[in-house]
Design a protein around this motif. Sequence first.
Motif, PDB file in Angstrom:
ATOM      1  N   UNK A  31      57.946  45.032  89.565  1.00  0.00           N
ATOM      2  CA  UNK A  31      58.404  46.334  89.053  1.00  0.00           C
ATOM      3  C   UNK A  31      59.505  46.142  88.007  1.00  0.00           C
ATOM      4  N   UNK A  32      60.314  45.121  88.191  1.00  0.00           N
ATOM      5  CA  UNK A  32      61.445  44.919  87.292  1.00  0.00           C
ATOM      6  C   UNK A  32      61.146  43.930  86.174  1.00  0.00           C
ATOM      7  N   UNK A  33      59.864  43.595  86.024  1.00  0.00           N
ATOM      8  CA  UNK A  33      59.482  42.728  84.908  1.00  0.00           C
ATOM      9  C   UNK A  33      59.904  41.280  85.091  1.00  0.00           C
ATOM     10  N   UNK A  34      60.174  40.881  86.311  1.00  0.00           N
ATOM     11  CA  UNK A  34      60.531  39.486  86.570  1.00  0.00           C
ATOM     12  C   UNK A  34      59.259  38.690  86.840  1.00  0.00           C
ATOM     13  N   UNK A  35      59.355  37.377  86.687  1.00  0.00           N
ATOM     14  CA  UNK A  35      58.169  36.535  86.879  1.00  0.00           C
ATOM     15  C   UNK A  35      58.207  35.915  88.274  1.00  0.00           C
ATOM     16  N   UNK A  36      57.301  36.350  89.155  1.00  0.00           N
ATOM     17  CA  UNK A  36      57.303  35.738  90.486  1.00  0.00           C
ATOM     18  C   UNK A  36      56.742  34.326  90.428  1.00  0.00           C
ATOM     19  N   UNK A  37      57.368  33.426  91.123  1.00  0.00           N
ATOM     20  CA  UNK A  37      56.886  32.039  91.225  1.00  0.00           C
ATOM     21  C   UNK A  37      56.784  31.722  92.712  1.00  0.00           C
ATOM     22  N   UNK A  38      55.931  30.782  93.063  1.00  0.00           N
ATOM     23  CA  UNK A  38      55.601  30.635  94.481  1.00  0.00           C
ATOM     24  C   UNK A  38      55.661  29.193  94.943  1.00  0.00           C
TER      25      UNK A  38
END
Length: 386
Positions: free
Chosen positions: A131-138
């Motif tokens: 939602x906040x335009x951040x890049x999820x990494x896993x």
Amino acid sequence: MSFTVSRRIENLHPSDIRLMTKACERVGGINLGQGLGDLPVPALVREAAIQAIQDGQNTYTASEGIAPLRQAIARKLKRDNGLAVDADAEIVISAGTTGAFAATLAALFNPGDGVLLLEPYYGYHLNTLLLQGLEPQFLTLAPPAFSLEESALEAAVKPNTRALVLCTPSNPSGKIFSSEELAIVERIARKHNLLVISDEIYEYITYDGRRHISPASIPGLAERTVSIMGFSKTFSITGWRLGYAVAKPDLTKAINLVNDLLYVCAPSPLQHGVAAGLNAPSDYFEKLRNEYQRKRDIICDGLAAAGMAPFIPQGAYYVLADIAHFGYPDAKTAALALLEQTGVASVPGSAFYQGREGEGLVRFCFAKDDQTLHEAVRRLGKFRPA
Ligand SMILES: Cc1ncc(COP(=O)(O)O)c(C=O)c1O
């Protein structure tokens, strides 16, 4: 006329948890999907909130919350978490842990920044990042121990990674991160200058004599950790929407600025209720642990008897169970078949992973009264292979 939705939400969808809840309502089933928490609210919390309403505590508070609650939180952090915190400069009370997490992300990161999640993750963490335009990494942690290895964490950090989210005790795995694992986090966070955001909402729900360790209590981590905690689970008040963030003053100031813009303040009279709750005698927290441990044992014994091997949780009130050998093509099909055959709703394991690791898993929430749990366990035995 037609309007488009924002690009920020284009790829967001309601979670499978809500889908399963709706499907469960349609068949009048037992909902072990959503984490609602059925225990009664402690009388002292209820009475203090009611008294605050009667006393006229119904207007906006300071955006960081009322002083008596921040002071009670600071005492609790010292007593239970080993953290020395300034109640005036290092605590922001927010609209639930969810609000504290959202305000933290908006306050401290820029669109495109990478934030590392450990799989299996809590879906709201992922979606709030998106939602906040951040890049999820896993980084995937493997059952049954879900251990964090230093080399794997090092390899998961990318050039744009700015933060790591920890959830301990974890929803959905029930894992409690050990001091050795948190020391790994400290080393990697220091090396790559990462912030640590630790969601500790289940801190008081721990089993088999294990105790929750706050990441910020690890030497070197306090400076770079935002500890996010809440009251929803501890006092069974998920609808009250009260949580808080704890961080060093410069970070807290930024989080509070956003908290004000998003929520103005947390519900005023309810802040008085939880302030009273934090002064509950220590046996309240002991009873809470014992009660949930009994429930954990009921569901885990039942799952094992039904052939759905549980990964026994160390904390929180969820259990992941292995249903791969039942032969369903994916976790969603399995969860829907389970609901149809037994009337028990769960959450497909795919809700907690990016890849296929969750396709052989389902998650059950056991924050239910014992009678409901016994009935659910009785029904689980009816689950049949595909
Ligand atoms: C890991 C985790 N964090 C946060 C929340 C929500 O907390 P709150 O009610 O304080 O917003 C939940 C609820 O299920 C949760 O499992």
